[in-house]
Design a protein around this motif. Structure first.
Motif, PDB file in Angstrom:
ATOM      1  N   MET A   1     -50.960 -20.635  37.986  1.00 30.08           N
ATOM      2  CA  MET A   1     -49.747 -20.486  37.789  1.00 30.08           C
ATOM      3  C   MET A   1     -49.439 -21.870  37.081  1.00 30.08           C
ATOM      4  SD  MET A   1     -46.693 -20.239  40.488  1.00 30.08           S
ATOM      5  CE  MET A   1     -47.773 -19.814  41.778  1.00 30.08           C
ATOM      6  N   LYS A   2     -48.615 -21.614  36.141  1.00 33.78           N
ATOM      7  CA  LYS A   2     -48.156 -22.736  35.425  1.00 33.78           C
ATOM      8  C   LYS A   2     -47.183 -23.367  35.923  1.00 33.78           C
ATOM      9  CE  LYS A   2     -45.736 -19.435  32.421  1.00 33.78           C
ATOM     10  NZ  LYS A   2     -45.076 -19.075  31.272  1.00 33.78           N
ATOM     11  N   LYS A   3     -46.850 -24.768  35.587  1.00 32.39           N
ATOM     12  CA  LYS A   3     -45.887 -25.403  36.325  1.00 32.39           C
ATOM     13  C   LYS A   3     -44.468 -24.954  36.305  1.00 32.39           C
ATOM     14  CE  LYS A   3     -45.560 -29.989  37.900  1.00 32.39           C
ATOM     15  NZ  LYS A   3     -45.859 -30.240  38.984  1.00 32.39           N
ATOM     16  N   LEU A   4     -43.813 -25.071  37.395  1.00 37.00           N
ATOM     17  CA  LEU A   4     -42.437 -24.675  37.508  1.00 37.00           C
ATOM     18  C   LEU A   4     -41.478 -25.871  37.193  1.00 37.00           C
ATOM     19  CD1 LEU A   4     -42.569 -22.058  40.503  1.00 37.00           C
ATOM     20  CD2 LEU A   4     -43.148 -21.861  38.118  1.00 37.00           C
ATOM     21  N   LYS A   5     -40.381 -25.495  36.898  1.00 41.75           N
ATOM     22  CA  LYS A   5     -39.446 -26.441  36.557  1.00 41.75           C
ATOM     23  C   LYS A   5     -38.055 -26.535  37.557  1.00 41.75           C
ATOM     24  CE  LYS A   5     -35.993 -28.424  33.237  1.00 41.75           C
ATOM     25  NZ  LYS A   5     -35.492 -28.231  31.969  1.00 41.75           N
ATOM     26  N   VAL A   6     -37.918 -27.573  38.323  1.00 37.97           N
ATOM     27  CA  VAL A   6     -36.933 -27.656  39.457  1.00 37.97           C
ATOM     28  C   VAL A   6     -35.765 -27.416  38.989  1.00 37.97           C
ATOM     29  CG1 VAL A   6     -35.872 -29.409  40.972  1.00 37.97           C
ATOM     30  CG2 VAL A   6     -38.164 -29.532  40.545  1.00 37.97           C
ATOM     31  N   GLY A   7     -34.889 -26.444  39.625  1.00 39.03           N
ATOM     32  CA  GLY A   7     -33.609 -26.145  39.215  1.00 39.03           C
ATOM     33  C   GLY A   7     -33.557 -24.889  38.551  1.00 39.03           C
ATOM     34  N   GLU A   8     -34.709 -24.389  37.926  1.00 37.74           N
ATOM     35  CA  GLU A   8     -34.690 -23.077  37.074  1.00 37.74           C
ATOM     36  C   GLU A   8     -34.759 -22.091  38.025  1.00 37.74           C
ATOM     37  OE1 GLU A   8     -34.049 -24.879  33.528  1.00 37.74           O
ATOM     38  OE2 GLU A   8     -34.433 -22.704  33.718  1.00 37.74           O
ATOM     39  N   LYS A   9     -34.430 -20.717  37.876  1.00 40.96           N
ATOM     40  CA  LYS A   9     -34.245 -19.434  38.511  1.00 40.96           C
ATOM     41  C   LYS A   9     -35.658 -18.801  38.367  1.00 40.96           C
ATOM     42  CE  LYS A   9     -31.138 -16.569  37.890  1.00 40.96           C
ATOM     43  NZ  LYS A   9     -29.748 -15.795  37.893  1.00 40.96           N
ATOM     44  N   TYR A  10     -36.377 -18.288  39.094  1.00 38.75           N
ATOM     45  CA  TYR A  10     -37.674 -17.430  39.164  1.00 38.75           C
ATOM     46  C   TYR A  10     -37.463 -16.148  39.810  1.00 38.75           C
ATOM     47  CZ  TYR A  10     -39.394 -21.651  36.912  1.00 38.75           C
ATOM     48  OH  TYR A  10     -39.781 -22.700  36.034  1.00 38.75           O
ATOM     49  N   GLU A  11     -38.378 -15.128  39.489  1.00 37.72           N
ATOM     50  CA  GLU A  11     -38.687 -13.895  40.343  1.00 37.72           C
ATOM     51  C   GLU A  11     -39.901 -14.356  40.526  1.00 37.72           C
ATOM     52  OE1 GLU A  11     -39.315  -9.315  40.362  1.00 37.72           O
ATOM     53  OE2 GLU A  11     -38.519 -10.232  38.581  1.00 37.72           O
ATOM     54  N   ILE A  12     -40.275 -14.161  42.117  1.00 37.45           N
ATOM     55  CA  ILE A  12     -41.382 -14.402  42.764  1.00 37.45           C
ATOM     56  C   ILE A  12     -42.183 -13.389  43.450  1.00 37.45           C
ATOM     57  CG2 ILE A  12     -42.908 -16.088  44.183  1.00 37.45           C
ATOM     58  CD1 ILE A  12     -39.141 -16.992  43.734  1.00 37.45           C
ATOM     59  N   GLU A  13     -43.066 -12.841  43.090  1.00 36.65           N
ATOM     60  CA  GLU A  13     -44.186 -11.660  43.827  1.00 36.65           C
ATOM     61  C   GLU A  13     -44.976 -12.424  44.798  1.00 36.65           C
ATOM     62  OE1 GLU A  13     -45.649  -8.782  40.974  1.00 36.65           O
ATOM     63  OE2 GLU A  13     -43.659  -8.658  39.892  1.00 36.65           O
TER      64      GLU A  13
ATOM     65  N   PHE B   1     -36.186 -23.008  41.814  1.00 40.68           N
ATOM     66  CA  PHE B   1     -37.236 -23.680  42.481  1.00 40.68           C
ATOM     67  C   PHE B   1     -36.852 -25.170  42.779  1.00 40.68           C
ATOM     68  CE2 PHE B   1     -41.004 -26.468  41.236  1.00 40.68           C
ATOM     69  CZ  PHE B   1     -41.843 -25.924  42.358  1.00 40.68           C
ATOM     70  N   VAL B   2     -37.223 -25.416  43.939  1.00 42.56           N
ATOM     71  CA  VAL B   2     -36.670 -26.729  44.806  1.00 42.56           C
ATOM     72  C   VAL B   2     -38.030 -27.629  44.630  1.00 42.56           C
ATOM     73  CG1 VAL B   2     -36.234 -27.784  46.741  1.00 42.56           C
ATOM     74  CG2 VAL B   2     -35.200 -25.543  46.327  1.00 42.56           C
ATOM     75  N   GLY B   3     -39.346 -27.191  44.792  1.00 42.72           N
ATOM     76  CA  GLY B   3     -40.274 -28.228  44.638  1.00 42.72           C
ATOM     77  C   GLY B   3     -41.546 -27.577  45.370  1.00 42.72           C
ATOM     78  N   GLU B   4     -42.628 -28.245  45.092  1.00 45.46           N
ATOM     79  CA  GLU B   4     -44.032 -27.877  45.702  1.00 45.46           C
ATOM     80  C   GLU B   4     -44.434 -28.881  46.746  1.00 45.46           C
ATOM     81  OE1 GLU B   4     -48.362 -27.510  43.718  1.00 45.46           O
ATOM     82  OE2 GLU B   4     -46.753 -27.365  42.507  1.00 45.46           O
ATOM     83  N   TYR B   5     -44.501 -28.512  47.707  1.00 46.35           N
ATOM     84  CA  TYR B   5     -44.855 -29.345  49.003  1.00 46.35           C
ATOM     85  C   TYR B   5     -46.012 -29.189  49.900  1.00 46.35           C
ATOM     86  CZ  TYR B   5     -39.901 -30.824  47.762  1.00 46.35           C
ATOM     87  OH  TYR B   5     -38.901 -30.993  47.157  1.00 46.35           O
ATOM     88  N   GLY B   6     -46.950 -29.746  49.675  1.00 47.33           N
ATOM     89  CA  GLY B   6     -48.157 -29.373  50.363  1.00 47.33           C
ATOM     90  C   GLY B   6     -48.682 -28.062  49.942  1.00 47.33           C
ATOM     91  N   GLU B   7     -48.638 -26.990  50.902  1.00 44.17           N
ATOM     92  CA  GLU B   7     -49.205 -25.639  50.435  1.00 44.17           C
ATOM     93  C   GLU B   7     -48.023 -24.689  50.148  1.00 44.17           C
ATOM     94  OE1 GLU B   7     -52.440 -24.671  50.292  1.00 44.17           O
ATOM     95  OE2 GLU B   7     -53.080 -26.657  50.329  1.00 44.17           O
ATOM     96  N   PHE B   8     -46.915 -25.254  50.085  1.00 51.26           N
ATOM     97  CA  PHE B   8     -45.745 -24.298  50.048  1.00 51.26           C
ATOM     98  C   PHE B   8     -45.150 -24.680  48.547  1.00 51.26           C
ATOM     99  CE2 PHE B   8     -46.210 -24.659  54.472  1.00 51.26           C
ATOM    100  CZ  PHE B   8     -46.166 -23.608  54.838  1.00 51.26           C
TER     101      PHE B   8
END
Length: 89
Positions: free
Chosen positions: A1-13, A46-53
């Motif tokens: 998965m490519k790097k996500l930008k904090v504050g941007e809106k995403y659809e997650i499956e 997107f808020v952030g990537e924390y450990g396994e989440f």
């Protein structure tokens, strides 16, 4: 998965976990495992990537770097995410 930008809106499956209550036969458990869990579609900022989440929220205040500006927080295990699409607006 490519790097996500904090504050941007995403659809997650993502694939949800599931459980069954009560006592069951091994055959039932095997059948449920074959069928698997449902795929879920969520939309969030997107808020952030924390450990396994990967962490998303349903609400953001104007400045996401100040206290108490993020609401409806959802933690999705990285291993459950199938696809992630950036949304406009």
């Amino acid at each position: 998965m490519k790097k996500l930008k904090v504050g941007e809106k995403y659809e997650i499956e993502w694939r949800d976990t599931f459980s069954k209550n009560g006592w069951h036969k091994v055959e039932e458990i095997q059948e449920w495992a074959k069928r698997g869990a449902d795929f879920i579609s969520s939309v969030g900022y997107f808020v952030g990537e924390y450990g396994e989440f990967m962490v998303f929220s349903g609400m953001l205040a104007t400045d996401i770097l100040t206290e108490h500006t993020i609401g409806l927080i959802q933690y999705i295990p990285k291993g459950c995410i199938k696809k992630c699409y950036k949304l406009s607006g």
